[in-house]
Motif scaffolding. Structure first.
Motif, PDB file in Angstrom:
ATOM      1  N   ASP A  98      -5.124   7.736   6.022  1.00 48.38           N
ATOM      2  CA  ASP A  98      -6.581   7.759   5.845  1.00 48.38           C
ATOM      3  C   ASP A  98      -7.179   6.374   5.612  1.00 48.38           C
ATOM      4  O   ASP A  98      -8.365   6.247   5.344  1.00 48.38           O
ATOM      5  N   GLY A  99      -6.354   5.318   5.706  1.00 46.24           N
ATOM      6  CA  GLY A  99      -6.845   3.951   5.529  1.00 46.24           C
ATOM      7  C   GLY A  99      -6.650   3.396   4.127  1.00 46.24           C
ATOM      8  O   GLY A  99      -6.909   2.213   3.901  1.00 46.24           O
ATOM      9  N   THR A 100      -6.220   4.214   3.183  1.00 44.85           N
ATOM     10  CA  THR A 100      -5.950   3.733   1.827  1.00 44.85           C
ATOM     11  C   THR A 100      -4.836   2.701   1.878  1.00 44.85           C
ATOM     12  O   THR A 100      -3.814   2.900   2.529  1.00 44.85           O
ATOM     13  N   GLU A 101      -5.058   1.567   1.187  1.00 42.86           N
ATOM     14  CA  GLU A 101      -4.076   0.484   1.174  1.00 42.86           C
ATOM     15  C   GLU A 101      -3.471   0.320  -0.211  1.00 42.86           C
ATOM     16  O   GLU A 101      -4.172   0.423  -1.217  1.00 42.86           O
ATOM     17  N   VAL A 102      -2.181   0.060  -0.238  1.00 46.10           N
ATOM     18  CA  VAL A 102      -1.465  -0.254  -1.472  1.00 46.10           C
ATOM     19  C   VAL A 102      -0.792  -1.602  -1.247  1.00 46.10           C
ATOM     20  O   VAL A 102      -0.085  -1.793  -0.260  1.00 46.10           O
ATOM     21  N   THR A 103      -1.031  -2.534  -2.161  1.00 49.85           N
ATOM     22  CA  THR A 103      -0.426  -3.857  -2.065  1.00 49.85           C
ATOM     23  C   THR A 103       0.621  -4.010  -3.157  1.00 49.85           C
ATOM     24  O   THR A 103       0.377  -3.688  -4.318  1.00 49.85           O
ATOM     25  N   VAL A 104       1.784  -4.488  -2.760  1.00 48.61           N
ATOM     26  CA  VAL A 104       2.859  -4.786  -3.701  1.00 48.61           C
ATOM     27  C   VAL A 104       3.061  -6.296  -3.635  1.00 48.61           C
ATOM     28  O   VAL A 104       3.414  -6.841  -2.592  1.00 48.61           O
TER      29      VAL A 104
END
Length: 126
Positions: A98-104
């Motif tokens: 859905d376009g949600t981004e998670v940055t690590v």
């Protein structure tokens, strides 16, 4: 339409840290360091993109390491940076369907073997 990546190992085995010494000897770059990392999707939504860049590339300019594939929910896939250029520390940008981004941020790929990502943004580096 993207192909679903189905990994033949169970999530339990992946998270247990079971690793083969033969596997760790493959895919090393000229410096002898293995930067492969398992990206594990702990969410109910597929991951559509994984971009891994060195810590000096703050804009995540680089290829989607999944290409046309996705990481289905509760599955994982192994990726590695295309050109590590001597770096061990990298940032990972994971994008869900859905376009949600998670940055690590600031993951030492010369030591870590797994990044587990949850849709809510929770991640585990092991």
């Amino acid at each position: 339409m993207r192909n679903l990546i189905k990994i033949s190992f169970l999530l339990v085995a992946l998270m247990s840290g079971a690793a083969s010494t033969e596997a760790s000897a493959r895919n090393m770059h000229d410096d002898g360091l293995d930067r492969r990392i398992d990206i594990v999707n702990l969410s109910d939504m597929p991951i559509y993109s994984v971009v891994i860049t060195d810590v000096d590339n703050p804009d995540f300019v680089g290829p989607d390491l999944l290409g046309e594939d996705v990481i289905d929910r509760y599955h994982g896939v192994q990726v590695e940076p295309i050109e590590p250029n001597g770096y061990c520390k990298f940032d990972a940008l994971v994008t869900f369907e859905d376009g949600t981004e998670v940055t690590v941020w600031d993951v030492n790929l010369c030591e870590a073997t797994k990044i587990a990502v949850d849709y809510s943004g929770v991640s585990l580096v092991a």
